[in-house]
Design a protein around this motif. Structure first.
Motif, PDB file in Angstrom:
ATOM      1  N   UNK A 171       0.827  -1.210   0.000  1.00 53.06           N
ATOM      2  CA  UNK A 171       0.000   0.000   0.000  1.00 53.06           C
ATOM      3  C   UNK A 171       0.853   1.249   0.000  1.00 53.06           C
ATOM      4  N   UNK A 172       1.900   1.212   0.817  1.00 53.89           N
ATOM      5  CA  UNK A 172       2.757   2.381   0.957  1.00 53.89           C
ATOM      6  C   UNK A 172       3.532   2.665  -0.329  1.00 53.89           C
ATOM      7  N   UNK A 173       4.081   1.586  -0.912  1.00 54.22           N
ATOM      8  CA  UNK A 173       4.941   1.777  -2.075  1.00 54.22           C
ATOM      9  C   UNK A 173       4.173   2.020  -3.362  1.00 54.22           C
ATOM     10  N   UNK A 174       2.957   1.493  -3.413  1.00 53.05           N
ATOM     11  CA  UNK A 174       2.207   1.653  -4.658  1.00 53.05           C
ATOM     12  C   UNK A 174       1.638   3.062  -4.765  1.00 53.05           C
ATOM     13  N   UNK A 175       1.646   3.790  -3.656  1.00 56.82           N
ATOM     14  CA  UNK A 175       1.077   5.134  -3.697  1.00 56.82           C
ATOM     15  C   UNK A 175      -0.434   5.101  -3.842  1.00 56.82           C
ATOM     16  N   UNK A 176      -1.043   3.932  -3.620  1.00 56.22           N
ATOM     17  CA  UNK A 176      -2.489   3.840  -3.811  1.00 56.22           C
ATOM     18  C   UNK A 176      -3.227   4.270  -2.546  1.00 56.22           C
ATOM     19  N   UNK A 177      -3.052   5.540  -2.258  1.00 60.49           N
ATOM     20  CA  UNK A 177      -3.689   6.065  -1.069  1.00 60.49           C
ATOM     21  C   UNK A 177      -5.104   6.483  -1.430  1.00 60.49           C
ATOM     22  N   UNK A 178      -6.030   5.536  -1.297  1.00 64.84           N
ATOM     23  CA  UNK A 178      -7.374   5.789  -1.794  1.00 64.84           C
ATOM     24  C   UNK A 178      -8.152   6.777  -0.935  1.00 64.84           C
ATOM     25  N   UNK A 179      -7.650   6.982   0.275  1.00 65.53           N
ATOM     26  CA  UNK A 179      -8.338   7.932   1.153  1.00 65.53           C
ATOM     27  C   UNK A 179      -8.047   9.366   0.734  1.00 65.53           C
ATOM     28  N   UNK A 180      -6.974   9.524  -0.045  1.00 69.11           N
ATOM     29  CA  UNK A 180      -6.517  10.854  -0.404  1.00 69.11           C
ATOM     30  C   UNK A 180      -7.585  11.636  -1.166  1.00 69.11           C
ATOM     31  N   UNK A 181      -7.674  12.947  -0.893  1.00 65.21           N
ATOM     32  CA  UNK A 181      -8.559  13.780  -1.702  1.00 65.21           C
ATOM     33  C   UNK A 181      -7.735  14.883  -2.362  1.00 65.21           C
ATOM     34  N   UNK A 182      -6.457  14.552  -2.582  1.00 62.12           N
ATOM     35  CA  UNK A 182      -5.546  15.544  -3.134  1.00 62.12           C
ATOM     36  C   UNK A 182      -5.355  15.363  -4.637  1.00 62.12           C
ATOM     37  N   UNK A 183      -5.342  16.518  -5.320  1.00 61.72           N
ATOM     38  CA  UNK A 183      -5.023  16.517  -6.743  1.00 61.72           C
ATOM     39  C   UNK A 183      -3.701  17.255  -6.924  1.00 61.72           C
ATOM     40  N   UNK A 184      -2.739  16.605  -7.531  1.00 64.07           N
ATOM     41  CA  UNK A 184      -1.446  17.252  -7.769  1.00 64.07           C
ATOM     42  C   UNK A 184      -1.478  17.921  -9.140  1.00 64.07           C
ATOM     43  N   UNK A 185      -1.002  19.178  -9.180  1.00 66.73           N
ATOM     44  CA  UNK A 185      -0.998  19.884 -10.464  1.00 66.73           C
ATOM     45  C   UNK A 185       0.433  20.052 -10.947  1.00 66.73           C
TER      46      UNK A 185
END
Ligand SMILES: [Zn+2]
Length: 326
Positions: A171-185
């Protein structure tokens, strides 16, 4: 008057009561909800049923939201388009994320009632969830006994599942943080683009779709990818990559996000779409357009003097790709 009906969401025996021109369904599994208009209950596809079960399961049985806005023929497409159906692999990530959120200490046993909890992960039924659990056990991401022993007539006990360090690491390495509500621009940093960011991109994300916008100003280090940028991309749910200006850094960041499996929404100002050749020597390119590898992708081309159009297109695309965060 209450009449028997097969629940439109889960097909189990339920009751319906007509009120006004809609129906109030009372299902032992899904709880109460309103559906239909003009005395018709809309026909739902299998995928729509899965989405509806998921939506209802996440709402408390007392939550009044389930009785507002009945699902009917005219609003049904909009309602279901706002709930994104995960792929099979994404369902696996949902299960791991669920376990990770519930785990407070190493090897804590988390209870899963497959017969009802399958709705959380957009599974078709309890058996699909058990198949996912079995796969995760095979991968040694989790540990648990999938053979339940209980006396007939007694309620089925839950599975007791432990998240293993390998699952956590994935989970940590895949970056699949599904809880995230962040959009990177990821975009070109100059004053003109800064205005496009604050007038269009930021409000489209934050007011238009309910996500948090994350942009790292690195004017001093143009094209320099910092650890902070990598960290924030990993933390994000999706990315908007604006290709105006043909910036190497933007392509690099988009490629990194793509490799992590993050959805990337590409945009570009129209005058940067195609290569611009030199007037005298047509073989010489004086301005590079969108790189051909990305050009084939679904992309929003925007015009400098039509900011509202750009904003609208961006909100629609975010809604279609990751759903609105409401
Ligand atoms: Zn139901």
């Amino acid at each position: 008057m209450e009449r028997p009906i097969n629940c439109p969401a889960c097909d189990n025996a339920a009751t319906k009561e007509s009120g006004g021109n809609l129906f109030r369904i009372d299902c032992p599994e899904c709880g109460e909800f309103n559906i239909g208009d003009a005395f018709n209950i809309p026909e739902l596809t299998e995928e729509e049923k899965i989405k509806l079960r998921h939506w209802l399961y996440n709402l408390d049985k007392e939550d009044v939201t389930r009785l507002k806005n009945p699902i009917n023929k005219s609003n049904k497409d909009k309602f279901f388009n706002n709930i994104k159906m995960p792929t099979i692999l994404e369902k696996i990530d949902l299960v791991l994320n669920y376990l990770s959120n519930k785990t407070n200490y190493f090897f804590q046993e988390i209870e899963i009632y497959a017969g009802t909890d399958y709705r959380l992960f957009f599974c078709k039924n309890g058996r699909e969830l058990v198949d996912i659990l079995r796969h995760l056990i095979d991968e040694t991401f989790i540990k648990g006994n999938l053979t339940l022993t209980y006396k007939s007539g007694e309620p089925k006990p839950p599975y007791k599942i432990q998240l293993m360090p390998k699952g956590l690491k994935y989970l940590e390495e895949s970056g699949k943080n599904l809880k995230s509500d962040q959009c990177f621009i990821a975009m070109w940093f100059n004053d003109e683009m800064q205005n496009v960011y604050s007038d269009v991109i930021n409000p489209a994300i934050e007011q238009g779709t309910g996500y948090k916008a994350m942009k790292i100003d690195n004017k001093e280090h143009v094209n320099y990818i910092t650890d902070e940028i990598i960290k924030e991309i990993r933390r994000s749910k999706f990315m908007i990559a604006d290709l105006t200006g043909y910036r190497g850094g933007v392509y690099y960041e988009a490629g990194f996000a793509f490799g992590l499996g993050l959805p990337v929404i590409f945009t570009c100002r129209e005058d940067w779409k195609d290569n611009i050749p030199d007037k005298e020597d047509k073989t010489k390119i004086i301005q590079e357009g969108v790189h051909f590898d990305v050009k084939q992708r679904n992309m929003i081309f925007w015009k400098k003097d039509e900011p509202e159009e750009f904003k609208k297109a961006l909100i629609n695309r975010i809604g279609a790709v990751v759903g609105l965060n409401t």
